[in-house]
Scaffold this motif. Structure first.
Motif, PDB file in Angstrom:
ATOM      1  N   MET A   1      70.636  49.836  82.166  1.00 35.41           N
ATOM      2  CA  MET A   1      71.620  48.791  81.871  1.00 35.41           C
ATOM      3  C   MET A   1      72.457  49.150  80.654  1.00 35.41           C
ATOM      4  N   ARG A   2      71.835  49.772  79.650  1.00 30.75           N
ATOM      5  CA  ARG A   2      72.609  50.198  78.486  1.00 30.75           C
ATOM      6  C   ARG A   2      73.654  51.239  78.896  1.00 30.75           C
ATOM      7  N   SER A   3      73.255  52.181  79.736  1.00 33.70           N
ATOM      8  CA  SER A   3      74.192  53.206  80.191  1.00 33.70           C
ATOM      9  C   SER A   3      75.305  52.579  81.024  1.00 33.70           C
ATOM     10  N   PHE A   4      74.924  51.624  81.877  1.00 36.28           N
ATOM     11  CA  PHE A   4      75.910  50.952  82.720  1.00 36.28           C
ATOM     12  C   PHE A   4      76.892  50.159  81.855  1.00 36.28           C
TER      13      PHE A   4
ATOM     14  N   ILE B   1      80.868  48.290  81.963  1.00 36.98           N
ATOM     15  CA  ILE B   1      81.187  46.921  81.539  1.00 36.98           C
ATOM     16  C   ILE B   1      82.088  46.920  80.323  1.00 36.98           C
ATOM     17  N   GLU B   2      81.747  47.710  79.315  1.00 36.04           N
ATOM     18  CA  GLU B   2      82.578  47.722  78.116  1.00 36.04           C
ATOM     19  C   GLU B   2      84.009  48.175  78.406  1.00 36.04           C
TER      20      GLU B   2
ATOM     21  N   LEU C   1      74.704  40.352  85.185  1.00 35.07           N
ATOM     22  CA  LEU C   1      73.891  41.010  84.165  1.00 35.07           C
ATOM     23  C   LEU C   1      72.960  40.018  83.480  1.00 35.07           C
ATOM     24  N   GLN C   2      73.459  38.830  83.152  1.00 32.59           N
ATOM     25  CA  GLN C   2      72.634  37.860  82.426  1.00 32.59           C
ATOM     26  C   GLN C   2      71.406  37.460  83.228  1.00 32.59           C
TER      27      GLN C   2
ATOM     28  N   VAL D   1      73.057  47.186  72.175  1.00 34.22           N
ATOM     29  CA  VAL D   1      74.220  48.029  72.462  1.00 34.22           C
ATOM     30  C   VAL D   1      75.296  47.871  71.384  1.00 34.22           C
ATOM     31  N   GLY D   2      74.873  47.418  70.206  1.00 33.27           N
ATOM     32  CA  GLY D   2      75.778  47.446  69.069  1.00 33.27           C
ATOM     33  C   GLY D   2      76.424  46.150  68.669  1.00 33.27           C
TER      34      GLY D   2
END
Length: 417
Positions: A25-28, A33-34, A61-62, A80-81
């Motif tokens: 999910m972080r990679s996605f 998404i970003e 995602l949620q 993710v920051g």
């Protein structure tokens, strides 16, 4: 443009969220998404919201985070920051409805700034509200605690949603006292929204009438109706009459009685009441269900004997504030009790016992109201009289009936010999 919007709206259906680990999910997020948020014009200096994700077609995602990994969107975004430094204290509410979080934080700030509550008390209240919000989210998909309160047409459904949450708390919590504390904190939050003009109603207002919860506490002794009658009989001046009435008939705290001022009183019309700018539980009013004449007599007495009267109903020329203090009210109340020969468990009663008398009397009045609508409920084919109160009587009608029953009980207690 329409083709791109259609593609974004259908994209979540092609994503197999359940097959993705947190790392996936972080990679996605970084790869899909970003960039989509940036292309849609969202400012990525600010933490994205659930609505932002819906705008670009990634609202799934949620749900995946919650159902597959027991994470909130806020918790994931930290990884993710995106921190949540824009929250007043960074408290992890555990829900992703931005409006609800904002209003919960606003309420907690109000408690902190204006109520003079201990820090531990504020933390406890915040924890209960967070638990309620998460249970609401688990029950109903999202903790949109505020959006449904703006119009009365959603009231019946929202009351049922709140009931579903308290059904769960009723099963989970062991003591009635704990359940009532949760209810008190939740209802006070909704009342805060009403005072701010952000809610048309309090969906938790009548929740206590749905359950048989009781607050058994041997230390919380209350005066009986007979004892209140003896106190009122023993009062030998208008200020003592008002003292007993304010504590036992209006349920005021001794500090509130001490500082009562004519500017707080609304005596004309169909809804006589006392207005408080600040109270322990926030601004509000206290209905003058009984004893308006006694109050008027005290005002006439003070105004007639002193042209420089400062407006306080218990004035003091020696005190800086122009009125007596709570300890003085306590001492005067005990003198009346000694004169009346009233004892509670062998001790002279405190002013707080008068306030407890008011609460127990009011709860008994509510129960009597429920008992008297049993027949109407039966005619409507319902075994639950509270359904009649909620669905067939307006809030104004319910309030009027409750006050009528309360007035009858107070009239019996204050009827002098």
């Amino acid at each position: 443009m329409e083709r791109n919007a259609e593609a974004m709206s259908s994209e979540p259906e092609r994503i197999r969220w359940s097959h993705k680990s947190i790392e996936d999910m972080r990679s996605f997020w970084a790869g899909h998404i970003e960039p989509a948020l940036r292309d849609a014009g969202h400012d990525l200096d600010d933490r994205p919201t659930y609505q932002d994700l819906l705008d670009v077609g990634y609202g799934g995602l949620q749900d995946a985070l919650r159902e597959q990994h027991d994470l909130t969107l806020t918790e994931f975004l930290r990884t993710v920051g995106f921190d949540d430094s824009d929250d007043s204290d960074g408290y992890p509410w555990g829900i992703d409805d931005e409006t609800a979080v904002r209003e919960l934080e606003s309420y907690i700030r109000t408690l902190d700034r204006r109520r003079n509550l201990a820090e531990t008390t504020i933390r406890t209240k915040r924890s209960r509200l967070a638990t309620y919000a998460r249970r609401y989210r688990d029950q109903h998909g999202r903790a949109d605690l505020v959006d449904r309160l703006t119009t009365l047409d959603r009231r019946a459904d929202e009351i049922e949603r709140v009931l579903a949450v308290f059904d769960e708390l009723d099963r989970e919590l062991e003591s009635d006292e704990s359940k009532l504390r949760y209810l008190g904190d939740v209802s006070q939050f909704y009342e805060h929204l009403q005072r701010r003009g952000k809610a048309a109603y309090d969906p938790a207002e009548t929740i206590d009438m749905e359950y048989g919860w009781d607050r058994p506490d041997p230390d919380n002794a209350a005066l009986s109706s007979e004892q209140v009658r003896r106190l009122y009989d023993a009062a030998d001046s208008r200020d003592e009459d008002l003292l007993v009435l304010a504590l036992c008939g209006w349920g005021l705290r001794r500090s509130e009685v001490a500082s009562l001022h004519v500017s707080q009183l609304v005596l004309e019309g169909d809804d006589p009441h006392i207005h408080f700018e600040e109270r322990k539980n926030g601004p509000g009013t206290v209905a003058l269900i009984y004893g308006r004449e006694t109050l008027s007599d005290r005002i006439d007495e003070l105004g007639g004997r002193d042209r420089e009267w400062n407006g306080h109903l218990f004035p003091s020329r020696r005190a800086d504030g122009g009125h007596v203090v709570g300890e003085t009210i306590q001492a005067r109340f005990r003198r009346v009790a000694d004169r009346a020969g009233v004892r509670v468990r062998g001790e002279s009663p405190t002013s707080k016992m008068g306030r407890r008398f008011w609460y127990t009397t009011y709860l008994d009045s509510q129960k009597r109201l429920l008992e008297n609508v049993d027949a109407i409920a039966a005619d409507q084919g319902s075994a639950d009289p509270s359904v009649v109160l909620k669905n067939y009587l307006s809030e104004a009608e319910r309030r009027r009936y409750r006050r009528e029953y309360m007035r009858e009980r107070l009239a019996k207690a204050f009827k002098t010999a």
